[in-house]
Design a protein around this motif. Structure first.
Motif, PDB file in Angstrom:
ATOM      1  N   GLN A 121      46.185  38.916   5.048  1.00  0.00           N
ATOM      2  CA  GLN A 121      47.359  38.150   5.360  1.00  0.00           C
ATOM      3  C   GLN A 121      47.233  36.888   4.725  1.00  0.00           C
ATOM      4  O   GLN A 121      46.604  35.788   5.158  1.00  0.00           O
ATOM      5  N   LEU A 122      47.974  36.790   3.604  1.00  0.00           N
ATOM      6  CA  LEU A 122      47.816  35.616   2.727  1.00  0.00           C
ATOM      7  C   LEU A 122      48.674  34.432   2.976  1.00  0.00           C
ATOM      8  O   LEU A 122      48.545  33.341   2.342  1.00  0.00           O
ATOM      9  N   GLY A 123      49.692  34.517   3.898  1.00  0.00           N
ATOM     10  CA  GLY A 123      50.739  33.268   4.155  1.00  0.00           C
ATOM     11  C   GLY A 123      49.968  32.713   5.155  1.00  0.00           C
ATOM     12  O   GLY A 123      49.017  32.550   5.555  1.00  0.00           O
ATOM     13  N   ILE A 124      50.901  31.668   5.508  1.00  0.00           N
ATOM     14  CA  ILE A 124      50.627  30.487   6.391  1.00  0.00           C
ATOM     15  C   ILE A 124      51.732  30.638   7.802  1.00  0.00           C
ATOM     16  O   ILE A 124      52.639  31.345   7.912  1.00  0.00           O
ATOM     17  N   VAL A 125      51.238  29.653   8.859  1.00  0.00           N
ATOM     18  CA  VAL A 125      52.057  29.450   9.929  1.00  0.00           C
ATOM     19  C   VAL A 125      52.565  28.100   9.598  1.00  0.00           C
ATOM     20  O   VAL A 125      51.907  27.090   9.494  1.00  0.00           O
ATOM     21  N   ASN A 126      54.092  27.905   9.530  1.00  0.00           N
ATOM     22  CA  ASN A 126      54.631  26.439   9.540  1.00  0.00           C
ATOM     23  C   ASN A 126      55.158  26.123  10.841  1.00  0.00           C
ATOM     24  O   ASN A 126      56.341  26.814  11.124  1.00  0.00           O
ATOM     25  N   ILE A 127      54.970  25.014  11.610  1.00  0.00           N
ATOM     26  CA  ILE A 127      55.380  24.591  12.791  1.00  0.00           C
ATOM     27  C   ILE A 127      56.132  23.267  12.614  1.00  0.00           C
ATOM     28  O   ILE A 127      55.542  22.391  12.161  1.00  0.00           O
ATOM     29  N   GLY A 128      57.446  23.245  12.799  1.00  0.00           N
ATOM     30  CA  GLY A 128      58.052  21.883  12.757  1.00  0.00           C
ATOM     31  C   GLY A 128      57.681  21.062  13.807  1.00  0.00           C
ATOM     32  O   GLY A 128      56.777  20.927  14.091  1.00  0.00           O
ATOM     33  N   ASN A 129      58.621  20.099  13.766  1.00  0.00           N
ATOM     34  CA  ASN A 129      58.536  18.848  14.827  1.00  0.00           C
ATOM     35  C   ASN A 129      59.018  19.150  16.039  1.00  0.00           C
ATOM     36  O   ASN A 129      60.033  19.883  16.338  1.00  0.00           O
ATOM     37  N   ASP A 130      58.616  18.564  17.255  1.00  0.00           N
ATOM     38  CA  ASP A 130      59.190  18.727  18.593  1.00  0.00           C
ATOM     39  C   ASP A 130      59.040  20.096  19.191  1.00  0.00           C
ATOM     40  O   ASP A 130      59.899  20.513  19.934  1.00  0.00           O
ATOM     41  N   VAL A 131      58.021  20.828  18.658  1.00  0.00           N
ATOM     42  CA  VAL A 131      57.713  22.368  19.142  1.00  0.00           C
ATOM     43  C   VAL A 131      57.001  22.136  20.276  1.00  0.00           C
ATOM     44  O   VAL A 131      55.875  21.284  20.265  1.00  0.00           O
ATOM     45  N   GLU A 132      57.356  23.000  21.280  1.00  0.00           N
ATOM     46  CA  GLU A 132      56.274  23.096  22.576  1.00  0.00           C
ATOM     47  C   GLU A 132      55.841  24.390  22.467  1.00  0.00           C
ATOM     48  O   GLU A 132      56.793  25.584  22.725  1.00  0.00           O
ATOM     49  N   ILE A 133      54.362  24.944  22.378  1.00  0.00           N
ATOM     50  CA  ILE A 133      53.919  26.221  22.502  1.00  0.00           C
ATOM     51  C   ILE A 133      53.154  26.477  23.842  1.00  0.00           C
ATOM     52  O   ILE A 133      52.296  25.585  23.959  1.00  0.00           O
ATOM     53  N   GLY A 134      53.369  27.422  24.616  1.00  0.00           N
ATOM     54  CA  GLY A 134      52.877  27.584  25.996  1.00  0.00           C
ATOM     55  C   GLY A 134      51.242  27.999  25.790  1.00  0.00           C
ATOM     56  O   GLY A 134      50.892  27.984  24.627  1.00  0.00           O
ATOM     57  N   ALA A 135      50.539  28.253  26.971  1.00  0.00           N
ATOM     58  CA  ALA A 135      49.243  28.706  26.873  1.00  0.00           C
ATOM     59  C   ALA A 135      49.166  30.096  26.472  1.00  0.00           C
ATOM     60  O   ALA A 135      50.042  31.074  26.805  1.00  0.00           O
ATOM     61  N   CYS A 136      47.993  30.592  25.960  1.00  0.00           N
ATOM     62  CA  CYS A 136      47.948  31.909  25.385  1.00  0.00           C
ATOM     63  C   CYS A 136      49.061  32.449  24.734  1.00  0.00           C
ATOM     64  O   CYS A 136      49.315  33.981  24.763  1.00  0.00           O
ATOM     65  N   CYS A 137      49.502  31.915  23.692  1.00  0.00           N
ATOM     66  CA  CYS A 137      50.547  32.369  22.842  1.00  0.00           C
ATOM     67  C   CYS A 137      49.716  32.794  21.535  1.00  0.00           C
ATOM     68  O   CYS A 137      48.611  32.194  21.487  1.00  0.00           O
ATOM     69  N   GLY A 179      53.841  20.054  12.889  1.00  0.00           N
ATOM     70  CA  GLY A 179      54.620  18.905  12.679  1.00  0.00           C
ATOM     71  C   GLY A 179      54.028  17.893  13.470  1.00  0.00           C
ATOM     72  O   GLY A 179      52.990  17.707  14.177  1.00  0.00           O
ATOM     73  N   ASP A 180      55.006  16.782  13.963  1.00  0.00           N
ATOM     74  CA  ASP A 180      55.068  15.749  14.655  1.00  0.00           C
ATOM     75  C   ASP A 180      55.549  15.949  16.175  1.00  0.00           C
ATOM     76  O   ASP A 180      56.246  16.978  16.275  1.00  0.00           O
ATOM     77  N   ASN A 181      54.987  15.439  17.057  1.00  0.00           N
ATOM     78  CA  ASN A 181      55.327  15.468  18.590  1.00  0.00           C
ATOM     79  C   ASN A 181      55.293  17.045  18.833  1.00  0.00           C
ATOM     80  O   ASN A 181      56.082  17.372  19.683  1.00  0.00           O
ATOM     81  N   VAL A 182      54.370  17.736  18.471  1.00  0.00           N
ATOM     82  CA  VAL A 182      54.265  19.070  19.126  1.00  0.00           C
ATOM     83  C   VAL A 182      53.321  19.088  20.045  1.00  0.00           C
ATOM     84  O   VAL A 182      52.010  18.053  20.152  1.00  0.00           O
ATOM     85  N   ILE A 183      53.450  20.117  21.024  1.00  0.00           N
ATOM     86  CA  ILE A 183      52.475  20.182  22.180  1.00  0.00           C
ATOM     87  C   ILE A 183      52.133  21.714  21.797  1.00  0.00           C
ATOM     88  O   ILE A 183      53.017  22.667  22.061  1.00  0.00           O
ATOM     89  N   ILE A 184      50.727  22.049  22.100  1.00  0.00           N
ATOM     90  CA  ILE A 184      50.167  23.431  22.009  1.00  0.00           C
ATOM     91  C   ILE A 184      49.478  23.423  23.354  1.00  0.00           C
ATOM     92  O   ILE A 184      48.306  22.847  23.248  1.00  0.00           O
ATOM     93  N   HIS A 185      49.592  24.413  24.041  1.00  0.00           N
ATOM     94  CA  HIS A 185      48.835  24.470  25.248  1.00  0.00           C
ATOM     95  C   HIS A 185      47.613  25.505  25.259  1.00  0.00           C
ATOM     96  O   HIS A 185      47.398  26.176  24.103  1.00  0.00           O
ATOM     97  N   SER A 186      46.653  25.221  26.013  1.00  0.00           N
ATOM     98  CA  SER A 186      45.390  25.821  25.896  1.00  0.00           C
ATOM     99  C   SER A 186      45.407  27.241  25.371  1.00  0.00           C
ATOM    100  O   SER A 186      46.223  28.037  25.910  1.00  0.00           O
ATOM    101  N   LYS A 188      51.761  13.675  13.492  1.00  0.00           N
ATOM    102  CA  LYS A 188      51.613  12.435  14.428  1.00  0.00           C
ATOM    103  C   LYS A 188      52.220  12.617  15.809  1.00  0.00           C
ATOM    104  O   LYS A 188      52.994  13.513  15.918  1.00  0.00           O
ATOM    105  N   HIS A 189      51.405  12.212  16.834  1.00  0.00           N
ATOM    106  CA  HIS A 189      51.949  12.098  18.150  1.00  0.00           C
ATOM    107  C   HIS A 189      51.830  13.740  18.599  1.00  0.00           C
ATOM    108  O   HIS A 189      52.680  14.059  19.359  1.00  0.00           O
ATOM    109  N   THR A 190      51.049  14.388  18.092  1.00  0.00           N
ATOM    110  CA  THR A 190      50.912  15.758  18.593  1.00  0.00           C
ATOM    111  C   THR A 190      49.818  16.305  19.512  1.00  0.00           C
ATOM    112  O   THR A 190      48.717  15.325  19.104  1.00  0.00           O
ATOM    113  N   ARG A 191      50.004  16.972  20.432  1.00  0.00           N
ATOM    114  CA  ARG A 191      48.947  17.166  21.522  1.00  0.00           C
ATOM    115  C   ARG A 191      48.383  18.725  21.330  1.00  0.00           C
ATOM    116  O   ARG A 191      49.190  19.647  21.615  1.00  0.00           O
TER     117      ARG A 191
END
Lengths: 334, 334, 334
Positions: free
Chosen positions: C193-209, C162-169, C145-148
């Motif tokens: 590559q059989l695993g996944i990515v797990n991103i928690g809450n309130d994380v911000e990830i910049g652009a071109c990551c 997760g919730d309240n996450v921001i991932i830039h362009s 929820k509330h993720t952008r």
């Protein structure tokens, strides 16, 4: 009409003591230097004491200690930087509302918009400009004439791009700068990035570059700048006219790079420094301080060797201070 | 039919003195080595004197000084590199026209094209290849069989991609190389990037990589090459078979990397060097010269220490030459 | 129902000698530590001998030499790592089939999906989340929820955000980790590559990551992490709560970074190391070993100098071991 808040509303939200007119209307947030009538600013870094003394901000957020030296209206809090981070979002949401209510984008007659392009409200694409497929353009973006944006570029709200500009694929213009203040529990409060990116004429930006919007005020790429691929320009950086940078150059926040500079690949410049005009920097240099004299500068990696020799020398680097001291103890070296 | 220009038209545009047949037709622009009948080349770097002597170009752009040594047809200008930059765009616009007049792309029966994909004229997607959502593919692109392109990849015009290739999201293939010539007023004239990118079979390219097209001639990624994320391959680079590179490796323009090399993360190679087959390079090395013997090579960062110790040693690095000289003055060291 | 293979089918494909029940059903592939009943694992690195002894995997792929020490069921091959690479694709194709048969994505009522967004089967976008234009979301992706998510981001199958996450362009979440095994002819076999990515809450990830999915098991970004632009997180990395990293930081495979760390720009961490909580690392440091004590650490580039002085000192670096040895020969230094 622009939205505003009363000083009292802000004080209440921040849990701040207030000094000054509680009914004063606050329309915006700005730096000490640039804030004017109706604007709020903050003071947390002692380096900016002079700016505090000269500010025209209607209100300043500061600490108890600093408030005793300051004669103007202010909000007094424990952690002014964190308070600034918290209140910054109020002025961002104002902008969001404004953009949502805009009119349709304006595409000049000879502009060419490819398939899959999305353009937000109030944006303009100038004459003879060409927007590649699947480009995303936010609201209130201004793109000049004869400009070419290649596929999958992302341009955030409010960005301004001049004439004869080229932006290669998958670059990002106007993403949020990396700004946050630490809360007492160790987590981070995001600082809303309220500024824009302003790109002049005849600029070329490579593929997979990122140019962040200003926190307060702008990030500026002046006329004739040429950037290679994978470049990072942080918030509030200024790049002077005709400066060129090879791949992976990164300029940290608020640094100012002069005109006619030539940076080799992977040059990084730390934040808050100034590099004067006509500076050359060799590949992979880390610029850790301001440069005020034109010329060629270097730092960085040691010469290429076979790995075994390199390891031996690298270990000795950890003893270098000891070696130098030992040598200094030897008498009678002429 | 291919477009051409007369020698006289070119001389007039460049403000050049012309030596040779004014009515000769010029169809293309190429390097001294590769140019043939009907093609134009240029000479500005003394290192290529031998190539000048042996060129089969119909005309060469060169300076007054160099023209006295050259017997062939030529355009004589003050700044040959700038003249090359200026005329390069004539041969680019020719290509643009050709692409605009092409036919619809050809998608083989078992290829899978996801939503939001845009494919230009004359392009081909081979059997069993899968193109992810929002991928942008230019004109005249050839994609082989069993190849997988992940979402938001951008592929420019004329790129050639083999069979069993994987390209991860948001990579850019065929963007312009970083080439320009300085004008007298300090601004930069872009050099049109007329070459292509040629990717062999069984290649894997990570996410957010950039592989630039050749300026003249090709950028080549040979069979079995594996590239991690954030890699930069500049114009006219050649990467040999089965070479692997970890994240952030960057290869500058015209360098040639051999087969079966293994590069650690963030290895950068400067332009115009050659690395032979079977070379290992440790993480973060800057390769500043050619390597002609297989083996392991390093340079770069000093060992990890606590910041205080590191600062003390780093300062001593600035005194290293003095330290060595002082030591050399000491007599009687056995 | 999950697909499975008999031990005999696997042995035949790998050309392996088999020890144990030929009719045993194998449902999955996992690490020695995490594998359970019905799962296959592999042993190739002597460092994991203890994990081999304690594994609950139904079958292990290993070499003749290692098989004599191992009492359990196993496949005996010449090159266990290559055999693991080859068989890994069987468990990937199983997943592919499952995803293709899923139901339509579920978009919660107050989520906002912009133009050009593509979302795969079985994915969920939570309440009040906003997906920017031309974002590509794979199958079975969970977004809170509330993720952008900003424009042109690519999210691969099975990623959890997760919730309240921001991932830039133009960032990429869940791309394949960089894993492969060398074949006898020098070419490389990709490891699925059989695993996944797990991103928690309130994380911000910049652009071109880029954040790669796990090879086996997950790549994990814990709550409150803030990443700047151009960051690379390799497969199976774990980033602890509230850790922040400036632009270009790269963490190689399987490394574990603690909580509350602060990394300057362009810090790289090699694979398979651990950095404890509350570590600061200065810009451009290469972390080559584990750090077990909180504090500030550095390595890397030497101080900024004019290029001429820097060259003189850099050459001396190549003589550093000799200098130190020479100095050690001098008697009577007090």
């Amino acid at each position: 009409m622009q939205e505003s808040y009363t000083a009292e509303e802000i004080a209440e939200f921040l849990g701040a003591d207030i000094r000054g007119d509680k009914d004063a209307q606050i329309y915006g947030l700005n730096t000490l230097n640039n804030a004017g009538e109706g604007e709020l600013s903050f003071f947390s870094n002692p380096l900016y004491k002079k700016e505090l003394d000269g500010t025209k901000a209607s209100f300043v957020i500061l600490s108890v200690e600093d408030s005793s030296d300051y004669a103007g209206s202010c909000f007094i809090v424990e952690n002014p930087y964190l308070a600034y981070a918290k209140i910054s979002h109020w002025f961002c949401s104002d902008k969001t509302k404004r953009l949502a209510n805009g009119g349709p984008p304006k595409i000049e007659e000879n502009a060419f918009i490819s398939s899959g392009v999305v353009i937000g409200n109030d944006s303009i694409v100038g004459d003879f400009s060409k927007i590649g497929s699947n480009v995303s353009i936010g609201s209130n973006v201004k793109i000049g004439k004869h400009t070419r944006i290649f596929p999958n570029v992302s341009i955030y709200d409010d960005v301004v791009i001049g004439d004869n500009v080229i932006i290669h694929s998958n670059s990002v213009i106007g993403s949020d700068g990396f700004g946050m203040a630490r809360r007492e529990d160790g987590s981070w409060e995001k600082i809303a990035q309220l500024g824009i990116v302003n790109i002049g004429n005849d600029v070329e930006i490579g593929a997979c570059c990122t140019i962040d919007r200003g926190a307060l005020g702008n990030t500026t790429i002046n006329n004739g700048v040429k950037l290679d691929n994978h470049i990072q320009i942080a918030h509030n950086v200024v790049i002077g006219e005709n400066t060129v940078m090879a791949a992976y150059c990164g300029i940290a926040g608020s640094s100012v790079i002069g005109k006619n500079c030539v940076f080799g690949g992977d040059v990084c410049v730390v934040g808050h420094v100034e590099v004067c005009d006509s500076v050359m920097i060799t590949a992979r240099t880390l610029v850790t301080k301001s440069i005020s004299k034109p010329g060629s500068y270097s730092s960085g990696t040691t010469p290429l060797m076979d790995t075994k020799s390199w390891r031996k020398n690298a270990v000795r680097f950890t003893q270098l201070d000891t070696i130098a001291k030992k040598l200094n103890k030897i008498k009678n070296i002429d």
